[in-house]
Write a protein that holds these residues in place. Sequence first.
Motif, short mmCIF file in Angstrom:
data_model
loop_
_atom_site.label_atom_id
_atom_site.label_comp_id
_atom_site.label_asym_id
_atom_site.label_seq_id
_atom_site.Cartn_x
_atom_site.Cartn_y
_atom_site.Cartn_z
N LYS A 220 0.83 -1.21 0.00
CA LYS A 220 0.00 0.00 0.00
C LYS A 220 0.86 1.26 0.00
N PHE A 221 1.98 1.21 0.71
CA PHE A 221 2.89 2.36 0.74
C PHE A 221 3.47 2.62 -0.64
N GLN A 222 3.92 1.58 -1.30
CA GLN A 222 4.50 1.74 -2.64
C GLN A 222 3.48 2.27 -3.63
N ASP A 223 2.26 1.77 -3.54
CA ASP A 223 1.20 2.24 -4.43
C ASP A 223 0.90 3.72 -4.19
N ALA A 224 0.79 4.09 -2.93
CA ALA A 224 0.50 5.49 -2.58
C ALA A 224 1.64 6.40 -3.01
N ASN A 225 2.87 5.95 -2.82
CA ASN A 225 4.04 6.75 -3.22
C ASN A 225 4.06 6.97 -4.72
N LYS A 226 3.72 5.95 -5.49
CA LYS A 226 3.67 6.09 -6.95
C LYS A 226 2.62 7.11 -7.36
N ARG A 227 1.44 7.03 -6.77
CA ARG A 227 0.39 7.99 -7.09
C ARG A 227 0.79 9.41 -6.69
N PHE A 228 1.49 9.50 -5.58
CA PHE A 228 1.97 10.80 -5.09
C PHE A 228 2.97 11.41 -6.08
N VAL A 229 3.93 10.60 -6.52
CA VAL A 229 4.94 11.07 -7.48
C VAL A 229 4.28 11.46 -8.80
N ASP A 230 3.33 10.67 -9.25
CA ASP A 230 2.63 10.99 -10.50
C ASP A 230 1.94 12.35 -10.40
N GLY A 231 1.34 12.63 -9.25
CA GLY A 231 0.68 13.91 -9.05
C GLY A 231 1.65 15.07 -9.08
N LEU A 232 2.81 14.91 -8.44
CA LEU A 232 3.82 15.97 -8.45
C LEU A 232 4.33 16.23 -9.87
N LYS A 233 4.52 15.16 -10.63
CA LYS A 233 5.11 15.31 -11.96
C LYS A 233 4.14 15.92 -12.97
N LYS A 234 2.85 15.74 -12.75
CA LYS A 234 1.90 16.29 -13.73
C LYS A 234 1.44 17.70 -13.39
N HIS A 235 1.78 18.20 -12.20
CA HIS A 235 1.40 19.57 -11.87
C HIS A 235 2.37 20.55 -12.54
N PRO A 236 1.88 21.64 -13.11
CA PRO A 236 2.76 22.54 -13.85
C PRO A 236 3.85 23.21 -13.00
N GLN A 503 -4.81 12.72 -1.26
CA GLN A 503 -5.20 11.40 -0.76
C GLN A 503 -4.02 10.45 -0.78
N ALA A 504 -3.18 10.55 -1.80
CA ALA A 504 -1.99 9.70 -1.86
C ALA A 504 -1.07 9.95 -0.68
N LEU A 505 -0.93 11.22 -0.29
CA LEU A 505 -0.11 11.55 0.88
C LEU A 505 -0.70 10.93 2.15
N LEU A 506 -2.01 11.06 2.30
CA LEU A 506 -2.69 10.46 3.45
C LEU A 506 -2.48 8.94 3.45
N ASP A 507 -2.57 8.33 2.28
CA ASP A 507 -2.40 6.89 2.16
C ASP A 507 -0.97 6.47 2.50
N MET A 508 0.01 7.29 2.15
CA MET A 508 1.40 6.99 2.51
C MET A 508 1.56 6.94 4.02
N LEU A 509 1.04 7.96 4.70
CA LEU A 509 1.14 8.01 6.15
C LEU A 509 0.40 6.83 6.79
N SER A 510 -0.77 6.54 6.26
CA SER A 510 -1.57 5.45 6.80
C SER A 510 -0.86 4.11 6.64
N ALA A 511 -0.34 3.86 5.43
CA ALA A 511 0.33 2.59 5.16
C ALA A 511 1.61 2.44 5.97
N PHE A 512 2.31 3.54 6.15
CA PHE A 512 3.59 3.44 6.87
C PHE A 512 3.36 3.13 8.35
N TYR A 513 2.41 3.82 8.95
CA TYR A 513 2.23 3.68 10.39
C TYR A 513 1.10 2.72 10.79
N GLY A 514 0.39 2.18 9.81
CA GLY A 514 -0.70 1.28 10.14
C GLY A 514 -1.86 1.99 10.82
#
Length: 578
Positions: A220-236, A503-514
Motif C-alpha cells: 500500500k505504501f509503494q502504491d501510494a508513493n507512486k500515485r503521489f509522485v505521479d501527481g507531483l510530476k503532472k502539476h505545472p 489522498q496519496a499523501l494520506l495513504d502513505m502516512l496510513s500505510a507506513f504507520y498502520g
Amino acid sequence: MDKILRIDVGAAGGPKATTVPVGQYAGFGGRAMTSAIVSKEVPPLCHPLGAENKLVIAPGLLSGTAGAQSGRISVGGKSPLTGGIKESNSGGQASQVLAKLGYSAIVLEGKPASDDLYKIFINKDGIKITKDNSLKMLPNYDLVEKMKKEFGDKMCCISIGPAGEMKMGAATIAFTDMELRPTRHAGRGGLGAVMGSKNIKVIVLDATGMPVREPKDLAKFQDANKRFVDGLKKHPVTGQGLPAYGTNVLTNILNEVGGYPTYNFKQGRFDGASKISGETLAETEKQRGANPTHGCHRGCVIQCSGTYNDKDGHYLTKQPEYETVWAHGGNCGISDMDKIARMDFLDDNYGIDTIEMGATIAVAMEAGLAKFGDADAAIKFINEVGKGTDLGRILGNGAAMTGRAFGVERVPVVKGQAMPAYDPRAVQGIGVTYATSPMGADHTAGYAVTANVLKVGGDVNALKPEGQIELSRNLQIATAAIDSTGMCLFIAFAVLDQPETFQALLDMLSAFYGINMTGDGVTDLGKKVLTMERDFNKAAGFTPQHDRLPSYFKTEKFAPHNVVFAVKDEDLDKVFNW
C-alpha cells in the motif's frame, strides 16, 4: 525512530550523550517534535543563549523511508532573533540519515563549562564526542572538507560557520547536500547561534549499513508513493516550472504582478529583474556547464535546486534560491547575477541567513552606509560579518538591530525577523502570515502566494483584505502538519490542486504507520503544533500587538498598485480562532 539522543553539553568533563525512549513524544516528527520538546522543556522566559534553552534537530515522520520528497529536517529552539519559539526547516541529507539511524531527535541541552569546541560523530555503532579546537572559526566549506578527510564521503554534516560561533542573530545551521556541500540551511531565527552557544561545531552522521525504514504495509505504501509522485510530476509548478528554473522562477512572476519588494520595500517592480530571473539563471548555468535541475536530498523528484558556476566554469555555489536572489538582488538594487551568487556562497560559508542578510544590507543602504546597487559594498558587508568586526557584529544580528543602530525607521521585520520576498501590500495574504505566524515574518509558514498570485488552490484577490484571514489560517495549519512529516513544502502546489495527490499523501502516512490518516487528522495535527507554539510565545511575553506589521505598511502606498496593507488589526486577531 524510537529514540531521542540527548547531549548535555554542560556535563563534567565535556558533553555527555544519553539515548532515551521517545516516550511522551511518540507520534511526533519534524516541526511537531521540535515544537513539542521546546514548548514542554524550555522555560519561555529563558535567555536564548543560556543553559535553559535547547536545540532540537528532528527528521520528519516519513524521513528515512522510500517516500518521495520526505527528506526535510526541522530545527527548533527559542530564537535569539525573535525571542519566541522557532522551527527552521532545511533540505540536505541529514534528515534521511538521522531517521535511518533510528533517532526521532537530537537534543542539545545545558551550557558548556569551558570555551572548548566539540564535534559529534554518530553511526550505527553509537556516538562519539570529541574536543577539537582546530575547528574554531572555520567556515562551513573548509569544515566539511576536513570532516571528509576524517570520516570519508559516505557521511553528512550538520554544522555552524563563524556566525554561529559568534552567536549572531542571523546565524544558520548548515546541512550538506548529496555532493557533501554545505548548501542547505536552517536559516531563519538565528538557531545557529544556539548551536554555537552549546559549543558544538559539527555533527557528522553516517548511516552506512542501516536499511531504509520499512512501512507497516509495504504494498500500500509503494502504491501510494507512486500515485503521489505521479501527481507531483503532472502539476505545472512541481513538474515543470520548478525543475526547469528552480525557485527563482518566481522573480519574473512577482515582478510582473508588482509584488517584488525593491530598494528596501519601496516599490514592487525592479528594472533589472530580467537579468536575475530564473529563466536567465538557468540559461547561464547551462552555458557554463552547471546543472539547473538538481535535488537537494535523495528521494527528491521535484529537483528545484541546481549548481552555479563562475565565468570560468568553476563551481561557485548552489543555484541561488528565489529568496536569496531577491534579498541580495532586487531588494538592494543589484542586478549582477555573479555578484549575487558570490554573496550566496559567502552566506553559506559563514553560516548566515540569506533573507536576513539581504534585508539587513538594504537597511544599511537606506542608512547611507552604501548606495543601492553597489554589489561590491554588499559583498564587503558580508565579509565584515564573517570576520566579526564591530560593523559585522551589528549586521550579523539582523535587520532590526541594524535599523536601531543606524536610526532607520523603515525596517521590514515582524517579531524581529526580516520579511522575505513578497510585499505584504501587494500580496496581502502573505502579510497576514508575516504578522501572525509564531515564527516572525516567514513566507513558508503560510504561503498565501499560492492563491494570491499563482491561483493554486483557489483565487483570492491579492490587493484586497477580503478572504486573506481564512487563506492564511488554513495554510498555516496545513504547513505546520506538512513540516511535521518531513515532506518538502513544495508538495503543497499539487496537494492543493489535486485531491487525488492529497489522498496519496494520506495513504502513505496510513500505510507506513498502520493507521487511518484523514484530512481531519492532518488539520488536527497542524492545529496542535500551532497551539503549542502560540502558548510558548504568550508565556514568553508576546501579545496580540506583536502580531502586527510595521506601521508604515499601513500608511505608505506601494507602487505600482498604490495600495497599503488593508487587513484590520481586529481581523488579524481572529486568525487562530478555530
